[in-house]
Scaffold this active site. Structure first.
Site, short mmCIF file in Angstrom:
data_model
loop_
_atom_site.label_atom_id
_atom_site.label_comp_id
_atom_site.label_asym_id
_atom_site.label_seq_id
_atom_site.Cartn_x
_atom_site.Cartn_y
_atom_site.Cartn_z
N SER A 115 0.81 -1.22 0.00
CA SER A 115 0.00 0.00 0.00
C SER A 115 0.85 1.27 0.00
CB SER A 115 -0.96 -0.05 1.18
OG SER A 115 -1.88 0.99 1.10
N HIS A 116 0.76 2.03 1.09
CA HIS A 116 1.40 3.34 1.15
C HIS A 116 2.80 3.27 1.75
CE1 HIS A 116 -0.93 2.16 4.59
NE2 HIS A 116 -0.08 2.85 5.33
N ASP A 280 -2.42 6.51 -3.34
CA ASP A 280 -1.28 5.82 -2.71
C ASP A 280 -0.70 4.73 -3.61
OD1 ASP A 280 -3.31 3.95 -2.53
OD2 ASP A 280 -2.56 3.14 -0.64
N ASP A 282 -0.98 1.47 -4.10
CA ASP A 282 -1.81 0.53 -4.84
C ASP A 282 -3.15 1.13 -5.27
OD1 ASP A 282 -2.58 0.70 -2.17
OD2 ASP A 282 -3.50 -1.27 -2.18
N ASP A 284 -5.75 2.63 -3.64
CA ASP A 284 -7.03 2.60 -2.94
C ASP A 284 -7.27 3.82 -2.05
OD1 ASP A 284 -5.16 1.78 -1.12
OD2 ASP A 284 -6.21 -0.06 -0.50
N ARG A 285 -6.21 4.59 -1.77
CA ARG A 285 -6.41 5.78 -0.94
C ARG A 285 -6.50 7.04 -1.80
NH1 ARG A 285 -2.71 5.45 4.50
NH2 ARG A 285 -3.60 3.50 5.24
N LYS A 379 -11.61 0.06 -1.06
CA LYS A 379 -11.69 1.51 -1.20
C LYS A 379 -11.05 1.88 -2.52
CE LYS A 379 -7.74 1.95 1.90
NZ LYS A 379 -7.69 1.24 3.17
C1 G1P Z 1 -4.31 1.64 8.29
C2 G1P Z 1 -5.53 2.53 8.43
C3 G1P Z 1 -6.78 1.76 8.08
C4 G1P Z 1 -6.64 1.18 6.68
C5 G1P Z 1 -5.36 0.37 6.58
C6 G1P Z 1 -5.11 -0.11 5.16
O1 G1P Z 1 -4.40 0.57 9.18
O2 G1P Z 1 -5.63 3.07 9.72
O3 G1P Z 1 -7.88 2.61 8.15
O4 G1P Z 1 -7.73 0.35 6.37
O5 G1P Z 1 -4.24 1.16 6.98
O6 G1P Z 1 -4.99 0.94 4.26
P1 G1P Z 1 -3.68 0.55 10.62
O7 G1P Z 1 -2.22 0.76 10.36
O8 G1P Z 1 -4.24 1.70 11.39
O9 G1P Z 1 -4.02 -0.78 11.20
ZN ZN Z 2 -3.39 1.28 -0.32
#
Ligand code: G1P
Ligand code: ZN
Length: 546
Positions: A115-116, A280, A282, A284-285, A379
């Protein structure tokens, strides 16, 4: 040309998937058998076995993506997968993967992404498994995968040449598996055209409305080019960092005020475009910006829900909305006005899946820059950007004006999240236990002159399948609508991350334009005091404030 080999292996004890899949440093995934063990555990626990199944495979293009794709193709072949669709170049955003699973009625998909989190050889890598509804595997599936990984003694892999994944339309029959290379963008772009009024957005862009989209050198670059430039006619310079790179150009592909700082700086400058957005790693954000204006993700969810009828795909109305527990209560006000239910779920997109499948909600979101709807089961960054563009095309008002009039109508939920990253795991656990012990004495009491309505550790009862997910975060809810929430991140890869979410609400016109950190100042101080965070962690200030 290909031959199946059964490889003896020994289990790893750290393959428990977190908030979204198994996420570890690249160097961990490079350990001998590490990736293979996890993939075999996924295959072994697929309902009815993996043989004969149809799957999709792609990733966000980060370092190790291409290597892992080849390994997984060969393992899919060796395990008798019937059809494997692979994104060209190994690319597929998370939302596009979800769409492919649904559109072609596949049995599931594997997304390679952290992801990010930063990429490159020293960055992170990850594997997510999505099921037949297009959404992330629910907890009962991920715990089966984990259990399997703890006892795994062998995996199967086909030995033979790498598959050419650079050509669209390439289809090869390898043993019993049809391996098909697909265009990662077109199906997704077509879906967006069904949901949003592209003609109206084109006309907005023709009228001189300027946009800037920053892909942060991650996967959405290829989607942005096709959708914003080719299909909507935005000029080329609307795109920033839209060539995906294995190390994301050295950046942190997270669309927030800290990591998308170049875009933020431009949007707050005197010659800012009308609209700015980023996504981000991948895809989704999303982050939404107006000229000199930042829309909080919680407000974005609320504004999209309130203005859903601007977009053709949502004109028949919303069945309900949902937000994760730590997300601000802004959308609750909209739900009340629309007369529809609003569900509160634990953090993580997987908890929305059942509600979406049961058509109990249409739109949902999280404070962590995630918004989406029933069009897929993830998302969706570009979706949120297009929804905003559709609203803007309809209303022909600046982003800031739309946001402000929303506050005037519903009141404003001031909101901030303070992250204390890379904290020692034991100290973080002790801090949470310390809070847990205070819950009983806090409930019904007064702290800093505020009456506490409820203090608990959030437990979610899924109304669809009856399952229970407890210990989802400590909530302290005050009589006046303010809240303090504490939880530990489930996606970090180094130490623990303590997240403190702070929210205050006002309908007072005089206070609407106050600066967030200052409006929330007293609650922020209280959040530090109640948790004793400085004593437990040695930190007096958070590492990230959003
Ligand atoms: C974090 C975000 C959560 C999101 C997840 C994946 O998770 O807080 O809302 O779904 O990344 O993108 P966390 O690190 O808080 O468990
Ligand atoms: Zn992501």
């Amino acid at each position: 040309m290909y031959e199946v080999e059964e490889v003896k292996t020994t289990p790893f004890d750290d393959q428990k998937p977190g908030t979204s899949g198994l996420r570890k440093p690249v160097t961990t995934f490079q350990k001998t058998h590490y990736l293979e063990n996890f993939i075999q555990s996924v295959f072994d626990t697929m309902e009815g076995g993996v043989r004969g199944k149809q799957l999709v495979l792609g990733g966000d293009g980060r370092f190790y993506n291409k290597r892992a794709i080849q390994v997984i193709i060969k393992m899919a072949v060796a395990n008798g997968v019937a059809r494997l669709k692979v994104g060209r170049g190994g690319l597929l955003s998370t939302p596009a993967t979800s769409n492919i699973i649904r559109k072609y009625s596949l049995d599931g998909g594997i997304i390679l992404s952290a992801s990010h989190n930063p990429g490159g050889p020293q960055g992170d890598f990850g594997v997510k498994f999505n099921i037949g509804n297009g959404g992330p595997a629910p907890e009962k599936v991920t715990s089966r995968i984990y259990e399997r990984s703890l006892e795994l003694r062998r995996y199967f892999i086909a030995r033979g040449p790498d598959v050419d994944i650079e050509r669209d339309g390439m289809e090869a029959m390898i043993m019993e598996t049809a391996v098909e290379v697909i265009d990662p963008v077109s199906d997704y772009a077509d879906l967006m055209e069904e949901l949003f009024d592209f003609e109206e957005i084109r006309s907005l862009l023709r009228s001189g409305f300027t946009i800037r989209y920053d892909a942060l050198h991650a996967v959405t670059g290829i989607y942005a080019r096709e959708i914003f430039v080719n299909r909507l006619g935005a000029p080329e310079d609307s795109l920033r960092n839209c060539v995906p790179l294995p190390d994301f150009g050295g950046g942190h592909p997270d669309p927030n005020l800290k990591y998308a700082s170049d875009l933020v700086e431009e949007m707050f400058s005197d010659n800012a475009p009308d609209f700015g957005a980023a996504s981000d790693g991948d895809g989704d954000r999303n982050m939404i910006l107006g000229r000199k204006f930042f829309v909080t993700p919680s407000d974005s969810l609320s504004i999209i829900s309130a203005n859903h009828d601007c977009a053709p795909g949502y004109r028949k109305g919303l069945s309900g909305v949902a937000r994760s527990m730590p997300t601000s209560c802004a959308v609750d006000h909209v739900a009340r006005e629309l007369g529809i239910p609003c569900f509160e779920t634990p953090t993580g997109w997987k908890f929305f899946g059942n509600l979406l499948d049961a058509d109990m909600i249409t739109i949902c979101g999280e404070e962590s820059f995630g918004t989406g709807s029933n069009h897929i089961r993830e998302k969706d960054g570009i979706w949120a950007v297009l929804f905003w563009m559709n609203i803007l095309a309809r209303k022909r008002q600046p982003v800031s004006a739309i946001n402000r009039s929303h506050w005037f109508k519903y009141g404003r939920n001031f909101y901030t999240r303070h992250d204390f990253e890379e904290v020692d795991i034991e100290s973080a656990d002790r801090l949470m236990e310390h809070l847990e012990r205070q819950l009983d004495s806090l409930s019904g009491n007064v702290a800093d002159g505020r009456k506490i309505k409820l203090a608990d550790n959030f437990c979610y009862h899924d109304p669809v399948d009856g399952s229970e997910s407890c210990q989802q975060g400590i909530r302290i809810i005050f009589q006046d609508g303010s809240r303090i929430v504490y939880r530990l991140s489930g996606t970090g890869t180094k130490g623990a991350t303590i997240r403190i979410y702070i929210e205050g609400y006002t309908r007072d016109m005089e206070r609407m334009e106050e600066e967030t950190q200052s409006f929330l100042g007293p609650l922020i101080r209280l959040s530090r005091k109640l948790s004793n965070i400085q004593e437990f962690t040695g930190r007096s200030e958070p590492s990230v404030v959003t």
